[in-house]
Design an enzyme around this catalytic site. Structure first.
Site, PDB file in Angstrom:
ATOM      1  CG  HIS A 189     -30.450  64.057  -0.479  1.00 44.87           C
ATOM      2  ND1 HIS A 189     -30.359  63.178  -1.520  1.00 44.87           N
ATOM      3  CD2 HIS A 189     -31.219  65.083  -0.895  1.00 44.87           C
ATOM      4  CE1 HIS A 189     -31.071  63.646  -2.529  1.00 44.87           C
ATOM      5  NE2 HIS A 189     -31.584  64.798  -2.190  1.00 44.87           N
ATOM      6  CG  HIS A 218     -37.867  71.436  -6.296  1.00 40.71           C
ATOM      7  ND1 HIS A 218     -38.827  70.703  -5.642  1.00 40.71           N
ATOM      8  CD2 HIS A 218     -36.720  70.692  -6.221  1.00 40.71           C
ATOM      9  CE1 HIS A 218     -38.284  69.582  -5.188  1.00 40.71           C
ATOM     10  NE2 HIS A 218     -37.015  69.559  -5.514  1.00 40.71           N
ATOM     11  CD  GLU A 268     -34.852  67.777  -2.338  1.00 41.90           C
ATOM     12  OE1 GLU A 268     -35.120  67.597  -3.533  1.00 41.90           O
ATOM     13  OE2 GLU A 268     -34.317  66.893  -1.631  1.00 41.90           O
ATOM     14  CG  ASP A 309     -31.460  71.279  -3.464  1.00 40.19           C
ATOM     15  OD1 ASP A 309     -32.617  71.154  -3.058  1.00 40.19           O
ATOM     16  OD2 ASP A 309     -31.047  70.729  -4.499  1.00 40.19           O
ATOM     17  CG  HIS A 359     -36.844  64.984  -7.585  1.00 36.10           C
ATOM     18  ND1 HIS A 359     -36.341  64.332  -6.489  1.00 36.10           N
ATOM     19  CD2 HIS A 359     -36.573  66.296  -7.391  1.00 36.10           C
ATOM     20  CE1 HIS A 359     -35.723  65.198  -5.684  1.00 36.10           C
ATOM     21  NE2 HIS A 359     -35.864  66.398  -6.205  1.00 36.10           N
ATOM     22  CG  ASP A 405     -34.072  69.123  -8.502  1.00 34.56           C
ATOM     23  OD1 ASP A 405     -33.007  69.735  -8.286  1.00 34.56           O
ATOM     24  OD2 ASP A 405     -34.872  68.821  -7.610  1.00 34.56           O
ATOM     25  CE1 TYR A 464     -29.021  66.567 -10.334  1.00 36.94           C
ATOM     26  CE2 TYR A 464     -30.714  65.859 -11.869  1.00 36.94           C
ATOM     27  CZ  TYR A 464     -30.292  66.687 -10.850  1.00 36.94           C
ATOM     28  OH  TYR A 464     -31.159  67.632 -10.347  1.00 36.94           O
ATOM     29  CG  HIS A 500     -28.659  70.657  -8.933  1.00 35.47           C
ATOM     30  ND1 HIS A 500     -28.151  71.181  -7.761  1.00 35.47           N
ATOM     31  CD2 HIS A 500     -29.902  70.215  -8.647  1.00 35.47           C
ATOM     32  CE1 HIS A 500     -29.060  71.046  -6.800  1.00 35.47           C
ATOM     33  NE2 HIS A 500     -30.127  70.476  -7.313  1.00 35.47           N
TER      34      HIS A 500
HETATM   35 FE1  FEO Z   1     -35.047  68.337  -5.509  1.00 37.46          FE
HETATM   36 FE2  FEO Z   1     -32.154  70.051  -6.287  1.00 37.46          FE
HETATM   37  O1  FEO Z   1     -33.581  69.455  -5.206  1.00 37.46           O
END
Ligand code: FEO
Length: 414
Positions: free
Chosen positions: A42, A96, A98, A100, A166, A185, A211, A244
């Protein structure tokens, strides 16, 4: 369902079985996916690719911690299938919302419609917003909060809400018996690699800092609060397993300590010069400022916005104590790349920086004034009035730029 090796996702062939699931502790498996071709997350440049990590715990209640980005669902399920029939999954933890991490949820809920999902209260709300038309109303979601525990057999999961790390819904899950923190994250990095642990890959701390700078810098206050909370809870870690990148297993607290350092905005004695140029005048000024800083013996970096990776530049910005921004005037205002970078930087809210603005113009100025206005309105400190030249810097202008460089170097040393 397509076989792993056959599924065509995002227009290319995914070789789903090239990496086996990895047992990271007894009965605990990495079943995530590696996105080798991810180059833009993004808007955040990811030249090394990335991963979406899911973890499977085999116990009396078979538990999946997070899922992966939707197009990679078949690859994740293929990896799970090498360990256990996916239909036997009892619990799914959604740390989370989001996409992904959650956009494979609708697909996996078709495989295990009776599985129980654990999420924070805001997580449940977020899942509803995202998946209300995809079966959400039939999902069994239990809301958990900090300190809540569930037994999954021999092992116990404890939940820790980490609001704004986040997103408002973000949560960690701690596997008590194995001392593994599934941190989602937080503590991640965008790296595509066949290795699963930090100590197997070079330079991970730098990737973790990039990151942090791009994802977590605005939330330094929360980082410090939760680092303290974790300390108060007395949690010990054998591993910190983010959603990640690679897993921290060698002195994993190192990454928490690094987050505390970054959150405290402990900058180096260095100057970062960020600029763009139309016909070379602003570039000449940028280089003269660079020479001035160099002559004073202070570390300095020169970054043209159209020739550098912005994500990496944001990490350099976090490291620098003084930032000089240079722009030519375009249509009575700042150059478009500078406007974009300022917008990105303001959102990340870097702390404790001193700014200086310079630039050039032809028929009417505007860039320097415009940048100074934006910086001031956003609460950034400008160390002295900006310097601009008409058309082209002559020797006296170059000399002034070198003097400015020298002054910026002195400020960086303070
Ligand atoms: Fe806040 Fe890895 O997404």
């Amino acid at each position: 369902m397509l076989r792993n090796s056959e599924c065509r996702l995002d227009g290319e062939m995914q070789l789903g079985n090239e990496i086996q699931p990895i047992e990271i502790a007894e009965g605990v498996y990495w079943v995530g996916v590696v996105d080798w071709n991810l180059r833009d997350f993004h808007g955040y440049e990811t030249p090394k690719g990335g991963t979406y990590n899911s973890y499977l715990i085999i116990d009396e209640k078979i538990t999946l911690i997070d899922t992966v980005k939707g197009p990679f669902f078949d690859e994740m399920i293929g990896r799970i299938s090498q360990i256990v029939d996916p239909a036997k999954i009892d619990y799914i933890v959604s740390n989370h919302v989001e996409m992904d991490h959650s956009s494979s949820l609708p697909a996996i809920m078709q495989v295990v419609p009776k599985a129980k999902i654990f999420s924070s209260a805001k997580g449940k709300k977020g899942l509803l917003e995202h998946y209300r038309e995809m079966g959400f109303q039939n999902w069994d979601i239990e809301v958990v909060k900090t300190g809540d525990e569930i037994s999954i057999g021999k092992k116990t999961l404890q939940f820790i809400e980490v609001v704004m790390l986040h997103w408002p819904d973000s949560m960690h899950t701690y596997l008590k018996e194995d001392k593994i923190l599934f941190s989602n994250d937080a503590f991640g990095q965008h790296i595509a690699t066949s290795e699963r642990f930090e100590d197997q890959v070079e330079g991970v701390m730098e990737d973790a800092e990039i990151y942090y700078a791009n994802i977590l810098m605005p939330f330094g206050k929360q980082v410090l609060t939760y680092a303290e909370k974790i300390k108060q809870m007395g949690l010990k870690f054998d591993m910190i397993a983010p959603a990640h990148g690679v897993i921290w297993r060698k002195e994993p607290e190192r990454i928490i300590e690094a987050y505390v350092k970054w959150a405290n905005a402990e900058a180096k004695q260095s100057v970062l010069i960020i600029y763009d140029t139309m016909w070379g005048s602003t570039e000449i000024m940028a280089k003269e400022i660079l020479y001035g800083v160099e002559s004073a013996g202070v570390d300095v970096k020169l970054r043209n916005l159209r020739k550098n990776d912005w994500s990496k530049m944001v990490k350099e910005l976090m490291d620098a104590s003084v930032v000089a921004i240079g722009s030519p005037t375009q249509n009575n205002g700042m150059f478009f790349t500078i406007a974009g970078f300022l917008s990105y930087m303001k959102g990340l809210r870097p702390k404790g920086k001193k700014f200086f603005v310079f630039g050039s113009y032809g028929w009417g100025g505007g860039a320097v004034k415009g940048i100074e206005k934006e910086l001031t309105e956003s609460g950034f400190e400008i160390v002295e009035p900006g310097f601009q030249v008409n058309f082209k810097p002559f020797e006296e202008d170059r000399e002034k730029c070198r003097e400015i460089g020298s002054r910026l170097a002195s400020l960086a040393k303070k």
